[in-house]
Design a protein around this motif. Structure first.
Motif, mmCIF file in Angstrom:
data_model
loop_
_atom_site.group_PDB
_atom_site.id
_atom_site.type_symbol
_atom_site.label_atom_id
_atom_site.label_comp_id
_atom_site.label_asym_id
_atom_site.label_seq_id
_atom_site.Cartn_x
_atom_site.Cartn_y
_atom_site.Cartn_z
ATOM 1 N N VAL A 139 1.420 -14.943 11.325
ATOM 2 C CA VAL A 139 2.188 -16.087 10.852
ATOM 3 C C VAL A 139 2.354 -16.039 9.341
ATOM 4 C CG1 VAL A 139 0.151 -17.605 10.647
ATOM 5 C CG2 VAL A 139 2.425 -18.595 10.990
ATOM 6 N N GLU A 140 1.352 -15.528 8.626
ATOM 7 C CA GLU A 140 1.472 -15.410 7.173
ATOM 8 C C GLU A 140 2.475 -14.326 6.792
ATOM 9 O OE1 GLU A 140 -2.926 -16.787 5.619
ATOM 10 O OE2 GLU A 140 -2.736 -14.804 6.540
ATOM 11 N N GLU A 141 2.480 -13.223 7.527
ATOM 12 C CA GLU A 141 3.471 -12.181 7.266
ATOM 13 C C GLU A 141 4.887 -12.722 7.455
ATOM 14 O OE1 GLU A 141 2.495 -8.986 9.848
ATOM 15 O OE2 GLU A 141 0.793 -8.285 8.643
ATOM 16 N N GLU A 142 5.071 -13.519 8.518
ATOM 17 C CA GLU A 142 6.396 -14.087 8.788
ATOM 18 C C GLU A 142 6.811 -15.061 7.684
ATOM 19 O OE1 GLU A 142 6.048 -15.883 12.611
ATOM 20 O OE2 GLU A 142 5.616 -13.981 13.633
ATOM 21 N N GLN A 143 5.896 -15.913 7.254
ATOM 22 C CA GLN A 143 6.207 -16.876 6.192
ATOM 23 C C GLN A 143 6.559 -16.168 4.892
ATOM 24 O OE1 GLN A 143 2.622 -19.193 6.197
ATOM 25 N NE2 GLN A 143 3.307 -20.569 7.829
ATOM 26 N N VAL A 188 13.832 -6.825 4.647
ATOM 27 C CA VAL A 188 12.504 -7.045 4.053
ATOM 28 C C VAL A 188 11.444 -6.745 5.109
ATOM 29 C CG1 VAL A 188 10.900 -8.763 3.114
ATOM 30 C CG2 VAL A 188 13.321 -8.835 2.471
ATOM 31 N N THR A 189 10.439 -5.992 4.706
ATOM 32 C CA THR A 189 9.268 -5.765 5.548
ATOM 33 C C THR A 189 8.029 -6.187 4.779
ATOM 34 O OG1 THR A 189 10.289 -3.877 6.667
ATOM 35 C CG2 THR A 189 7.896 -4.087 6.839
ATOM 36 N N VAL A 190 7.194 -7.007 5.400
ATOM 37 C CA VAL A 190 5.932 -7.442 4.797
ATOM 38 C C VAL A 190 4.780 -6.891 5.621
ATOM 39 C CG1 VAL A 190 4.432 -9.428 4.355
ATOM 40 C CG2 VAL A 190 6.843 -9.516 3.705
ATOM 41 N N ALA A 191 3.794 -6.330 4.933
ATOM 42 C CA ALA A 191 2.583 -5.834 5.587
ATOM 43 C C ALA A 191 1.391 -6.173 4.715
ATOM 44 C CB ALA A 191 2.672 -4.322 5.806
ATOM 45 N N ASN A 192 0.221 -6.174 5.301
ATOM 46 C CA ASN A 192 -0.990 -6.364 4.517
ATOM 47 C C ASN A 192 -1.138 -5.226 3.517
ATOM 48 O OD1 ASN A 192 -4.209 -5.776 4.355
ATOM 49 N ND2 ASN A 192 -3.784 -7.964 4.500
ATOM 50 N N ASP A 193 -1.769 -5.512 2.374
ATOM 51 C CA ASP A 193 -1.841 -4.505 1.305
ATOM 52 C C ASP A 193 -2.689 -3.293 1.679
ATOM 53 O OD1 ASP A 193 -4.133 -6.120 1.202
ATOM 54 O OD2 ASP A 193 -4.374 -5.851 -0.952
ATOM 55 N N THR A 194 -3.534 -3.393 2.704
ATOM 56 C CA THR A 194 -4.296 -2.214 3.116
ATOM 57 C C THR A 194 -3.375 -1.096 3.595
ATOM 58 O OG1 THR A 194 -4.592 -3.135 5.331
ATOM 59 C CG2 THR A 194 -6.381 -3.491 3.749
ATOM 60 N N PHE A 195 -2.202 -1.456 4.121
ATOM 61 C CA PHE A 195 -1.292 -0.434 4.619
ATOM 62 C C PHE A 195 -0.661 0.377 3.494
ATOM 63 C CE2 PHE A 195 -1.637 -3.147 8.351
ATOM 64 C CZ PHE A 195 -1.798 -2.200 9.347
ATOM 65 N N ALA A 196 -0.644 -0.152 2.275
ATOM 66 C CA ALA A 196 -0.166 0.637 1.136
ATOM 67 C C ALA A 196 -1.135 1.775 0.840
ATOM 68 C CB ALA A 196 0.006 -0.257 -0.094
ATOM 69 N N LEU A 197 -2.432 1.458 0.787
ATOM 70 C CA LEU A 197 -3.429 2.509 0.578
ATOM 71 C C LEU A 197 -3.382 3.518 1.716
ATOM 72 C CD1 LEU A 197 -5.905 3.711 -0.914
ATOM 73 C CD2 LEU A 197 -7.315 2.222 0.522
ATOM 74 N N LEU A 198 -3.294 3.034 2.945
ATOM 75 C CA LEU A 198 -3.246 3.926 4.100
ATOM 76 C C LEU A 198 -2.080 4.894 3.987
ATOM 77 C CD1 LEU A 198 -4.261 4.697 6.950
ATOM 78 C CD2 LEU A 198 -2.767 2.904 7.854
ATOM 79 N N ARG A 199 -0.906 4.379 3.687
ATOM 80 C CA ARG A 199 0.272 5.257 3.604
ATOM 81 C C ARG A 199 0.143 6.247 2.456
ATOM 82 N NH1 ARG A 199 2.966 8.661 3.650
ATOM 83 N NH2 ARG A 199 5.188 8.928 4.103
ATOM 84 N N ALA A 200 -0.432 5.843 1.346
ATOM 85 C CA ALA A 200 -0.583 6.755 0.208
ATOM 86 C C ALA A 200 -1.464 7.941 0.555
ATOM 87 C CB ALA A 200 -1.166 6.002 -0.988
ATOM 88 N N GLY A 201 -2.425 7.741 1.461
ATOM 89 C CA GLY A 201 -3.342 8.817 1.794
ATOM 90 C C GLY A 201 -2.941 9.664 2.980
ATOM 91 N N LEU A 202 -1.860 9.312 3.660
ATOM 92 C CA LEU A 202 -1.421 10.061 4.835
ATOM 93 C C LEU A 202 -0.374 11.102 4.475
ATOM 94 C CD1 LEU A 202 -1.091 7.225 7.518
ATOM 95 C CD2 LEU A 202 -2.978 8.855 7.214
ATOM 96 N N ALA A 203 -0.215 12.053 5.374
ATOM 97 C CA ALA A 203 0.805 13.074 5.189
ATOM 98 C C ALA A 203 2.196 12.454 5.314
ATOM 99 C CB ALA A 203 0.629 14.179 6.222
#
Length: 333
Positions: free
Chosen positions: A84-88, A102-117
């Motif tokens: 619900v917070e992502e939607e708001q 617009v796409t909203v995600a939790n900030d942990t997914f930024a770190l995750l994507r930075a470390g993946l191939a």
């Protein structure tokens, strides 16, 4: 004025916000940094208005009028903890008209994507241990897992803020006789030039030391632990245990516990690579998830948000390489 193919990447954490405007070729057009992003304290509308000021500075540096007009906005945000917070937040950001999508995600997914191939189906887990703590993971087929991470009511423990509070609790009890002796009772007040815990408790309670400075006590805790203090060492060990518990839980939920996948470590507490913490995390991971490969990522998480924006744009491989060179962070295995 918009730039054809431009993308807006936002990484907004509890303590700081980074914004980058990039094009579909992976060139960074403009960046800006602002303060922490905390909708629970100030409300969603005000938090996004404050974010808008940072976006405007980035647009100005990119030679674009503010507000910018881009093809896509990828926002990786602290405190976007529940659907619900992502939607708001997505609705509020969309209202500013920065991007067509617009796409909203939790900030942990930024770190995750930075470390993946940058090629193939993504799979891995990331732990952010900075001001707070959270963990997220992704598996082939697009499955994801993470925690609400909204404090003790969701079972959280640790992070820089939590460690500082624990250090104060143990130091206070040591000073007044209720608890075990610890060098924290001297080291914490000494950090602020105070004689002892009574003076520090008074200064914190009356606001003479702003609440925002409590995070300064976390490095003090690690220094005391490194000197062999039992209480401080136990807190550091518990933090390592918590990190590994989160990782192994997410790996299990995603059926990746027996897979050769990266475990990405980030955030200020983990990035400091304190030997007691880092070595215990690596040792515990080796015993509980032996195929997982720990990897410390210290690039600004806005890199991950920008990589997610390139994913959305189906950018060519050269764009990813160019963007990573800009932030000096190679792709993961």
């Amino acid at each position: 004025m918009g730039v054809s193919g431009a993308l807006l990447a936002i990484d907004a954490g509890n303590s700081k916000t980074d914004v980058a405007l990039v094009d579909a070729c992976g060139t960074v057009l403009g960046t800006a940094r602002g303060g922490g992003f905390q909708p629970p304290r100030v409300g969603t509308a005000r938090a996004v208005r404050e974010l808008a000021a940072v976006v405007a500075r980035a647009a100005d540096r990119a030679g674009m009028t503010a507000p910018p007009r881009v093809d896509h906005v990828q926002a990786c945000l602290a405190n976007a903890d529940l659907p619900v917070e992502e939607e708001q937040l997505a609705q509020e950001i969309s209202g500013h008209g920065w991007g067509r999508t617009v796409t909203v995600a939790n900030d942990t997914f930024a770190l995750l994507r930075a470390g993946l191939a940058d090629e193939g189906e993504p799979a891995g887990v990331a732990v952010v241990c900075g001001a707070g703590i959270n963990c997220s993971g992704t598996a082939p087929g697009g499955r994801t897992a993470r925690f609400p991470a909204i404090g003790r009511i969701s079972g959280d423990w640790g992070g820089g803020g939590g460690l500082a509070e624990e250090a104060l609790w143990w130091a206070a009890r040591a000073a007044d006789g209720r608890g075990e002796a610890t060098a924290l009772a001297r080291a914490l007040p000494a950090h602020f030039g105070l004689a002892g815990m009574p003076e520090l408790i008074e200064a914190l309670h009356l606001g003479r030391i702003p609440e925002g400075r409590r995070h300064e006590l976390t490095p003090v805790l690690f220094a005391v632990a490194a000197d062999g203090d039992r209480v401080a060492g136990a807190l550091v060990a518990r933090q390592a245990d918590e990190v590994v518990a989160m990782v192994t839980t997410v790996l299990t939920r995603l059926d990746l516990l027996d897979a050769d996948v990266p475990v990405i470590l980030g955030g200020g507490v983990l990035a400091a690579r304190h030997p007691l913490l880092h070595e215990r995390v690596v040792s515990l991971l080796a015993s509980r998830a032996p195929l997982a490969v720990p990897r410390l990522v210290t690039a600004p998480p806005v890199l991950g948000a920008a990589l997610l924006a390139l994913d959305h744009a189906a950018a060519p491989p050269a764009a990813y390489a160019r963007l990573r060179r800009r932030y000096a962070e190679p792709a993961g295995p």
